[in-house]
Design an enzyme around this catalytic site. Sequence first.
Site, short mmCIF file in Angstrom:
data_model
loop_
_atom_site.label_atom_id
_atom_site.label_comp_id
_atom_site.label_asym_id
_atom_site.label_seq_id
_atom_site.Cartn_x
_atom_site.Cartn_y
_atom_site.Cartn_z
N LYS A 36 0.86 -1.29 0.20
CA LYS A 36 0.04 0.07 -0.16
C LYS A 36 0.86 1.33 0.03
O LYS A 36 2.08 1.07 0.47
CB LYS A 36 -0.91 -0.08 1.18
N TYR A 258 14.47 31.12 3.09
CA TYR A 258 13.47 31.86 3.52
C TYR A 258 13.43 32.14 5.04
O TYR A 258 13.84 31.43 5.97
CB TYR A 258 12.17 31.07 3.18
C1 LIG Z 1 -0.21 -1.63 7.06
C2 LIG Z 1 -0.86 -2.78 7.44
C3 LIG Z 1 0.12 -3.96 7.95
C4 LIG Z 1 1.82 -3.62 7.81
O1 LIG Z 1 2.00 -2.72 9.02
P1 LIG Z 1 3.57 -2.75 9.28
O2 LIG Z 1 3.40 -2.35 10.79
O3 LIG Z 1 4.15 -1.84 8.54
O4 LIG Z 1 4.26 -4.12 9.18
C5 LIG Z 1 -0.35 -4.93 8.20
N1 LIG Z 1 -1.67 -5.23 8.25
C6 LIG Z 1 -2.48 -4.30 8.08
C7 LIG Z 1 -4.25 -4.45 8.33
C8 LIG Z 1 -2.01 -3.15 7.70
O5 LIG Z 1 -3.19 -2.24 7.42
#
Ligand SMILES: *Cc1c(COP(=O)(O)O)cnc(C)c1O
Length: 371
Positions: A36, A258
């Site tokens: 993701k 800036y």
């Molecule tokens: C993002 C997510 C993960 C992975 O999380 P990490 O802490 O980066 O390993 C796993 N399960 C779900 C449901 C998530 O939303």
Amino acid sequence: MTSHPAWIEVDLDQFRKNLEAIRKRIGSRKLCLPVKANAYGHGLVQMSLAAEWFGVDVLAVSCLQEGIELRRAGIRLPILVLGAIHEEQIGQLLEEELEFSLSSRFKAQLVGKLCREMGKVARVHLEVDTGINRTGMRPETALALFEELQQEKCFWIQGIYSHFATSDEPNDPFAKKQIAAFSEVRKRVDKAGLVWHLANSGGVYYYPESYFDMVRPGLLCYGLTPDGKEDPEIKPCFSLRAKISYFKVVGAGEGISYSRLYVTKEETRVITVPVGYGDGFPRNLSNLAPILHRGSRYQVAGRICMDQCMVDIGQHEGFVGETVTLLGRDGGEEISLWELARLAHTDPREILCRFNNRLPRRYGQERVKLR
Ligand SMILES: *Cc1c(COP(=O)(O)O)cnc(C)c1O
């Protein structure tokens, strides 16, 4: 490849080593890679293709759009959409053969209706909330829905899962409570072949009793431990580099960038680096972000601009076109994601997924020559 003067390097060889180290921990269980948010900034399609090649079993995305992008790129692995689904997306989820989460009976009814209309079977994972209070059904509701959907031909229940609220450190009582609650649900479901999954990175790193049939570590696969501790086998595979775009000598008492937040004490040399908050480099690292040049550490001088930032290199040399490192290694020095995350008072995942597509990503093992 573009000739843009700032870029991200992704070391796929290290990525593969991270996956192997995780495999060693989990044995024969399935490995699901969360990709993701552009694969935590590493590049959605490229990392998914690499993952497929390196034997990952399932890819997890957050939403339909990410799943479609993977299907368009020809990815054939099972893809699980973790986020809550929306009514208007159900048709496409079925069309693209994406697996998705079900977290309510209401959504299940909408899915069932469309499945019958389209003559499709929905591949679903029931999400049980064991304590994060984000999405997911309470155990009782999940068990009841499971029984109902068992009777329906248009649902193929692939798995049942939950998500940790606190697993980034060992021996957390709440994490243990969630593991116990999830195990309890499993005891009450009498069906073989379901994929039970709970562990994120913290789960994989600190709670072997949370592995069940599949694990979903994101951060860890990308080479970062859940709490920033060094690990001999798991290392980051992400570097950010840029070519010096400008050099000048500045007199004493001059303000740089800036708002003149940085004022020189004496005559000094200043380089300009073509990376700014418009690329995703956090602006609140103004006057803070470390930068490596020729294996030495310097600091951003003054405000980080939208497209560039400046670095005071004192009496050292620096030439236009030379490479500097904003994240990653140069010689014996390293700027880690955890270091930047702490300086910016955030999590390394946020730093990673802020980097946008103005920065081209280069994949491969060969190192770009630093000088
Ligand atoms: C993002 C997510 C993960 C992975 O999380 P990490 O802490 O980066 O390993 C796993 N399960 C779900 C449901 C998530 O939303």
